[in-house]
Design an enzyme around this catalytic site. Structure first.
Site, PDB file in Angstrom:
ATOM      1  N   ASP A  16       0.827  -1.210   0.000  1.00  0.00           N
ATOM      2  CA  ASP A  16       0.000   0.000   0.000  1.00  0.00           C
ATOM      3  C   ASP A  16       0.859   1.257   0.000  1.00  0.00           C
ATOM      4  O   ASP A  16       0.433   2.308   0.484  1.00  0.00           O
ATOM      5  CB  ASP A  16      -0.907   0.017   1.242  1.00  0.00           C
ATOM      6  CG  ASP A  16      -1.653  -1.291   1.416  1.00  0.00           C
ATOM      7  OD1 ASP A  16      -2.242  -1.757   0.437  1.00  0.00           O
ATOM      8  OD2 ASP A  16      -1.629  -1.849   2.527  1.00  0.00           O
TER       9      ASP A  16
ATOM     10  N   THR B 189       2.685   6.922   0.023  1.00  0.00           N
ATOM     11  CA  THR B 189       1.897   6.096   0.938  1.00  0.00           C
ATOM     12  C   THR B 189       0.442   6.196   0.509  1.00  0.00           C
ATOM     13  O   THR B 189      -0.137   7.281   0.485  1.00  0.00           O
ATOM     14  CB  THR B 189       2.078   6.531   2.403  1.00  0.00           C
ATOM     15  OG1 THR B 189       1.215   5.761   3.235  1.00  0.00           O
ATOM     16  CG2 THR B 189       1.822   8.015   2.605  1.00  0.00           C
ATOM     17  N   ARG B 190      -0.137   5.068   0.127  1.00  0.00           N
ATOM     18  CA  ARG B 190      -1.464   5.105  -0.495  1.00  0.00           C
ATOM     19  C   ARG B 190      -2.594   5.245   0.522  1.00  0.00           C
ATOM     20  O   ARG B 190      -3.645   5.784   0.198  1.00  0.00           O
ATOM     21  CB  ARG B 190      -1.670   3.844  -1.341  1.00  0.00           C
ATOM     22  CG  ARG B 190      -0.675   3.740  -2.486  1.00  0.00           C
ATOM     23  CD  ARG B 190      -0.999   2.605  -3.441  1.00  0.00           C
ATOM     24  NE  ARG B 190       0.002   2.524  -4.495  1.00  0.00           N
ATOM     25  CZ  ARG B 190       1.062   1.742  -4.467  1.00  0.00           C
ATOM     26  NH1 ARG B 190       1.258   0.954  -3.425  1.00  0.00           N
ATOM     27  NH2 ARG B 190       1.927   1.727  -5.450  1.00  0.00           N
ATOM     28  N   VAL B 191      -2.398   4.746   1.720  1.00  0.00           N
ATOM     29  CA  VAL B 191      -3.461   4.839   2.728  1.00  0.00           C
ATOM     30  C   VAL B 191      -2.996   5.544   3.994  1.00  0.00           C
ATOM     31  O   VAL B 191      -3.790   5.804   4.888  1.00  0.00           O
ATOM     32  CB  VAL B 191      -4.007   3.436   3.098  1.00  0.00           C
ATOM     33  CG1 VAL B 191      -4.653   2.786   1.905  1.00  0.00           C
ATOM     34  CG2 VAL B 191      -2.914   2.552   3.668  1.00  0.00           C
TER      35      VAL B 191
END
Length: 475
Positions: free
Chosen positions: A327, A352-354
């Site tokens: 993620d 950072t995707r989340v």
């Protein structure tokens, strides 16, 4: 050894399936008989060596021996258990062990209370919960720009000697202030690297909340292959059975992939790209997808896989595989490392995707201001190389960028809580050319001291105003 032979005889007397070794190639063993038995079952050879079933067919059973020496043709093997399991329990905390559960720290036998399947199935979607709780690392560059939330899978990617292990260790050591259990997995490392990590954890006081699972370059390839799965299984036990957060650091999955490639080639699997077997993506995706957050207890398992990008090439086969599974990723840049910046996280390649879900609106705003300030600094730095007279705005961009980089530069072992980081960064971003700031070490010390005063009676805004007033910063 006598206990193992007694256990072998006991299993035979109980009528468990028995077979005979008909071929041996290093650790790859073919056994005639042993039916009925399923894949991933644990078996025991008559010399006490353990192994697990890799594949079965009507003619023979393929087994990976987990012993340090090859078994002999003609040896007898018996089924030990239906599933490959690892010992688990509170007694593992503070210990250094092998993937087979053998203590490596001279602290006596393990006090395991239960077992857990090594190749466990990841929780289903309906059992999971949205990730939204920030995992503090104490590293300003990470917490401010590329945060990680509990339960996230975030890769640490970089070239050799670029600080990957150091950053992962910093993140792990900072968790000593929480209830989380940190599991370090060292795959096919030098003994000196293992000793160095254990010594660092002991000096920091983090070993009392950590578990180290280690294999050296001299250990069995099969044992090293199992290491990350064992670490994940132990993490799952604390996460799902003991209702505690767990962080698992896999150092590193590049070595793990190379070990699996060698195992597969020896066992006769057809090679694919870069001679890796066709299921190389699956062995890592099935491992990393076991991380997450459970709905029933709101606890998390966070995965931090370390990946080598040879020559800094993050577009290579293995790095792109891991990037597509995780993620987000912290990319460590060799050029940034050579400039003396620690950790050498690339602000242009990392993502950072989340992780942003763990930030408040104010923190998101500050992160955006940092990115813009660093971008303006890089542009101003380019202009300054021409030797022309710089405008007031450009000079201010250079000033703020220089101070920001100094604040974000943290040596190993240097950590700051999130509130101290925010005090520092907001004060610097709001400063002007007339602001008289002290040297960076003094500024960090003052921010740390002021952050400890934040409480229910004295809000962050109040402390920030006092901190800014101390240096004549408005806003």
């Amino acid at each position: 050894m006598n206990n193992a032979k007694e256990e072998f005889q006991k299993l035979v007397n109980e009528g468990q399936p028995v077979g005979e070794v008909i071929a041996v190639h290093k650790f790859f063993v073919k056994v005639k008989g042993l039916h009925p038995i399923s894949v991933q079952s644990l078996v025991l050879f008559d010399d006490g060596t353990q192994g697990y079933v890799r594949a079965t067919n009507s003619e023979y059973v393929s087994i990976f021996s987990m012993g340090p020496t090859p078994v002999l043709v003609g040896a007898v093997v018996v089924k030990y258990s239906e599933r490959l399991v690892t010992p688990v329990g509170e007694g593992l905390i503070g210990r250094v062990i092998s993937p087979l559960g053998v203590p490596l720290d001279d602290k006596g036998p393990l006090k395991a209370t239960s077992t857990w399947p090594i190749f466990n199935v990841a929780p289903a979607i309906h059992e999971r919960e949205v990730l939204n709780e920030l995992l503090e690392t104490g590293v300003a560059m990470v917490d401010s720009l590329f945060p990680i939330v509990k339960g996230q899978r975030l890769a640490i990617i970089g070239d050799m000697k670029g600080g990957k292990t150091t950053l992962a260790t910093q993140v792990g050591m900072y968790q000593k202030n929480s209830d989380a259990v940190v599991i370090y997995t060292l795959i096919a490392k030098r003994q000196g690297d293992i000793d160095e990590l254990v010594t660092t954890l002991e000096k920091n006081g983090s070993l009392s909340k950590s578990i180290v699972i280690a294999t050296t370059i001299f250990d069995s390839l099969v044992t090293s292959y199992l290491a990350p799965y064992v670490a994940c299984a132990i993490g799952e036990y604390f996460w799902q059975e003991k209702d505690r957060d767990a962080v698992v650091i896999y150092d590193d999955l590049t070595s793990h992939a190379q070990i699996y490639r060698e195992i597969s080639l020896i066992s006769g699997t057809n090679p694919g790209r870069d001679s890796y077997p066709g299921d190389i993506f699956y062995i890592h995706s099935s491992l990393l997808e076991r991380a997450g957050k459970l709905h029933r207890n709101h606890k998390t398992l966070t995965a931090l896989p370390v990946v080598l990008a040879g020559g800094g090439d993050v577009t290579a086969f293995l790095p792109t595989n891991i990037i597509s599974i995780t993620d987000g990723q912290w990319i460590l840049d060799s050029e940034v490392f050579k400039e003396g910046f620690r950790p050498a996280v690339s602000s242009s390649l990392s993502v950072t995707r989340v992780g942003g879900r763990g930030h408040t609106n104010r923190q998101k705003d500050v992160a955006g201001r940092i990115q813009r300030a660093l971008s303006a600094y890089r542009q101003a730095l380019e202009y300054s190389h021409f030797g022309a007279e710089l405008s007031t705005v450009t000079m201010n961009d250079l000033r703020i960028g220089t101070i920001l980089k100094a604040v974000l530069n943290q040596l190993p072992g240097e950590a700051y809580p999130l509130l101290a980081q925010q005090l520092l960064i907001e004060t610097i971003l709001d400063s002007t050319a007339d602001t008289k700031l002290p040297d960076i070490s003094e500024l960090k010390a003052q921010a740390l001291m002021h952050s400890e005063g934040i409480s229910s009676s004295l809000s962050y805004e109040d402390v920030l105003a006092l901190f800014k007033k101390q240096y004549g910063v408005k806003g």
